[in-house]
Enzyme design. Structure first.
Site, short mmCIF file in Angstrom:
data_model
loop_
_atom_site.label_atom_id
_atom_site.label_comp_id
_atom_site.label_asym_id
_atom_site.label_seq_id
_atom_site.Cartn_x
_atom_site.Cartn_y
_atom_site.Cartn_z
N PHE A 1 0.86 -1.18 0.00
CA PHE A 1 0.00 0.00 0.00
C PHE A 1 0.90 1.24 0.00
O PHE A 1 0.83 2.08 0.89
CB PHE A 1 -0.92 -0.01 1.23
N CYS B 1 -1.54 3.19 -10.68
CA CYS B 1 -2.31 2.24 -9.85
C CYS B 1 -3.82 2.39 -9.95
O CYS B 1 -4.51 1.45 -10.32
CB CYS B 1 -1.87 2.38 -8.40
N LYS C 1 0.59 13.57 -10.13
CA LYS C 1 0.34 14.22 -8.84
C LYS C 1 1.64 14.87 -8.41
O LYS C 1 2.71 14.55 -8.96
CB LYS C 1 -0.13 13.21 -7.80
C1 UGA Z 1 -2.23 4.66 -4.78
C2 UGA Z 1 -2.78 4.41 -3.37
O1 UGA Z 1 -2.99 5.64 -2.69
C3 UGA Z 1 -1.83 3.56 -2.55
O2 UGA Z 1 -2.41 3.25 -1.28
C4 UGA Z 1 -1.53 2.26 -3.31
O3 UGA Z 1 -0.63 1.44 -2.61
C5 UGA Z 1 -0.94 2.61 -4.67
O4 UGA Z 1 -1.90 3.41 -5.39
C6 UGA Z 1 -0.66 1.35 -5.42
O5 UGA Z 1 -1.60 0.65 -5.77
O6 UGA Z 1 0.50 0.97 -5.55
P1 UGA Z 1 -0.55 6.40 -5.87
O7 UGA Z 1 -0.93 5.86 -7.21
O8 UGA Z 1 0.88 6.68 -5.59
O9 UGA Z 1 -1.04 5.43 -4.68
O10 UGA Z 1 -1.34 7.70 -5.77
P2 UGA Z 1 -2.28 8.55 -4.79
O11 UGA Z 1 -1.45 9.42 -3.95
O12 UGA Z 1 -3.33 7.74 -4.12
O13 UGA Z 1 -2.93 9.39 -5.95
C7 UGA Z 1 -3.77 8.77 -6.93
C8 UGA Z 1 -4.61 9.81 -7.61
O14 UGA Z 1 -5.47 10.39 -6.65
C9 UGA Z 1 -3.78 10.94 -8.20
O15 UGA Z 1 -4.23 11.26 -9.49
C10 UGA Z 1 -3.96 12.08 -7.25
O16 UGA Z 1 -3.94 13.31 -7.91
C11 UGA Z 1 -5.32 11.77 -6.67
N1 UGA Z 1 -5.34 12.22 -5.26
C12 UGA Z 1 -4.37 11.81 -4.42
C13 UGA Z 1 -6.30 13.04 -4.83
O17 UGA Z 1 -7.20 13.41 -5.60
N2 UGA Z 1 -6.29 13.46 -3.53
C14 UGA Z 1 -5.32 13.06 -2.66
O18 UGA Z 1 -5.32 13.46 -1.47
C15 UGA Z 1 -4.33 12.23 -3.11
#
Ligand code: UGA
Length: 461
Positions: A156, A277, A337
């Protein structure tokens, strides 16, 4: 313990380096010799805060090394983590690398008398570990699961925070073939003080998908509400969501103070989710359900709403400028992001393509991404100033701190038209200097008499 990790991508290398950091002896294996050489030289093949420091100390202290020889690494280890990539192809995951790794691990197990545990860390759909992976391992090893341990141990880790997430996990999920497998794998996490959930292999596999699907659902829910607001004069998604999350079931009051769980940041309208992801995992879960004839209307909608966001942003820019053809637009932020240089499934790429198709002259800037490396895109400018020179509009796509906190008193005069489209609602609109036309996401586009009735704001906690 002695651990082999196969795959030096995000999951594999971060896991290997962090496990060495907590005192284990780790061999990171990859079949790409250049990657192995880079790791052995202390140069991680991707950008991840804190990783290179821990990699160097692991190498220096002799607890970590990289190798192309999986058979030897398996022979030398008590636990083998399979952390190879599972890329998406037509909404299904490609298990080729997992299969190949399992085969090689199994062949090596055949010659080992010692009990070893094989754990799948790669994201795989439910049933993969106890059917495909177990079948390959058993056949190649010539012995049944039980003679070796078998686990599914999802990760995660968020990009940009992967080291911190690994070392301070919310929970560790251990899907186990039998109790002995789980108990042996858990030994590598002995020093981690967090809930450890021992469960079935398929529950572990599904927990990973369900977690990412929920995050994506929150984002698409916020974006669907934003679309509704855009068509409803007098509404503003930011104000609606800010009030919504004050329900104590979302943000409880503890010792008199409001606690704002981090999950609430996913309840925010924007240009859609991206990365390696969320899009891939939601699509894979949908594909998995389809194969079983299970309707997934919610997952369909989550993806559909997300796919509509870039066009909605472009429509907003067009509405602001009247005509896109021949206009000059600065795209601020292109990574999916902040905190990463990852462009995979970045909404910025779709926005850039739509704008180029509409005849816009685009200039883009990102604090970290300096090349599109094969992906189509305009030249990336060296600075915010360069991107904004003569622009008709600035579009904030990735809310990097540097972009969100930019001084528009200095920057705005460089623009031809002072229009800012904030595709993440990340800017403090009230702090912008006069003369800027600011357009956030999810605000009623036409004026409404009630807009003048009172000032927005929140009092108390
Ligand atoms: C995501 C999950 O958050 C992790 O828990 C998981 O382990 C990982 O995928 C994975 O499967 O390996 P990640 O892809 O690094 O992690 O990205 P996030 O930080 O969750 O962001 C994903 C999307 O959500 C981005 O486009 C971001 O802009 C958006 N986001 C993120 C939001 O809209 N708000 C936030 O607070 C964080």
């Amino acid at each position: 313990m002695r651990i082999a990790v196969t795959g030096t991508g995000y999951v594999g290398l971060v896991s290997g380096v962090c496990l060495a950091h907590v005192g284990h002896e780790v061999i990171c294996v990859d079949n790409v010799p250049e990657r192995v050489a880079a790791v052995n030289e202390g140069a991680p093949p991707f950008h991840e805060p804190g990783l290179s420091e821990l990699l160097s100390s692991g190498l220096h202290e002799g607890r970590l090394r990289a190798s192309t020889n999986l058979a030897a690494a398996v022979a030398a280890s008590e636990v083998i983590l399979i952390a190879v990539g599972t890329p998406s192809a037509d909404g299904h995951i490609d298990l080729g690398a997992v299969e190949a790794a399992a085969r090689e691990v199994g062949q090596s197990l055949a010659g080992c008398a010692e009990y070893k545990v094989v754990a799948v860390k790669s994201t795989v759909v439910p049933g993969t570990t106890d059917t495909l992976v177990r079948g390959i391992l058993e056949q190649a090893a010539g012995k049944p699961a039980g003679a070796f341990g078998l686990c599914m141990n999802p990760e995660f880790l968020r990009e940009g925070e992967a080291v911190r997430d690994f070392l301070n996990p919310d929970r560790i999920v251990i899907g186990q073939w039998d109790a002995n497998s789980g108990a042996q794998l858990a030994r590598i996490y002995e020093s981690f003080n967090c809930p450890k959930i021992f469960t079935g292999l398929r529950n572990a596999e599904l927990t990973k998908y369900a977690s990412n699907a929920l995050l994506a659902t929150l984002i698409s829910f916020s974006n669907e509400m934003a679309g509704l607001c855009e068509a409803t004069p007098g509404t503003d998604i930011a104000e609606v969501l800010a009030a919504l999350v004050l329900d104590r079931r979302w943000s409880p009051v503890v010792d008199g103070a409001r606690v704002r769980p981090e999950i609430l940041t996913y309840l925010r309208a924007g240009c859609g989710f991206g990365g390696s992801c969320l899009p891939k995992d939601v699509a894979a879960l949908r594909g998995f359900a389809r194969e079983r004839g299970v309707p997934t209307r919610l997952l369909e909608a989550v993806l559909e709403v997300n796919a509509l966001r870039p066009a909605a942003i472009v429509a907003q820019i067009e509405e602001a400028l009247g005509n896109l053809q021949g206009s000059r637009i600065a795209i601020l932020g292109v990574s999916f992001k902040p905190g990463t240089d990852d462009l995979r499934e970045s909404p910025a790429l779709t926005i850039l393509r739509l704008l180029a198709d509409a005849g816009v002259k685009v200039r883009a800037y990102d604090p970290v991404v300096k090349t599109f490396a094969g992906a189509a895109g305009p030249t990336l400018c060296a600075s915010l100033e360069e991107a904004l020179d003569g622009a008709d509009a600035a579009v904030v796509v990735t809310p990097w701190p540097e972009i969100v906190a930019a001084d528009w008193r200095v920057l705005a005069p460089r623009m031809r038209n002072r229009v800012i489209v904030d595709a993440r609602n990340g800017l403090d609109a009230a702090a912008l200097p006069d003369g800027i036309r600011y357009l956030g996401i999810g605000r009623g586009r036409r004026p409404w008499r009630g807009d003048e009735l009172g000032k927005s704001g929140t009092q108390g906690n």
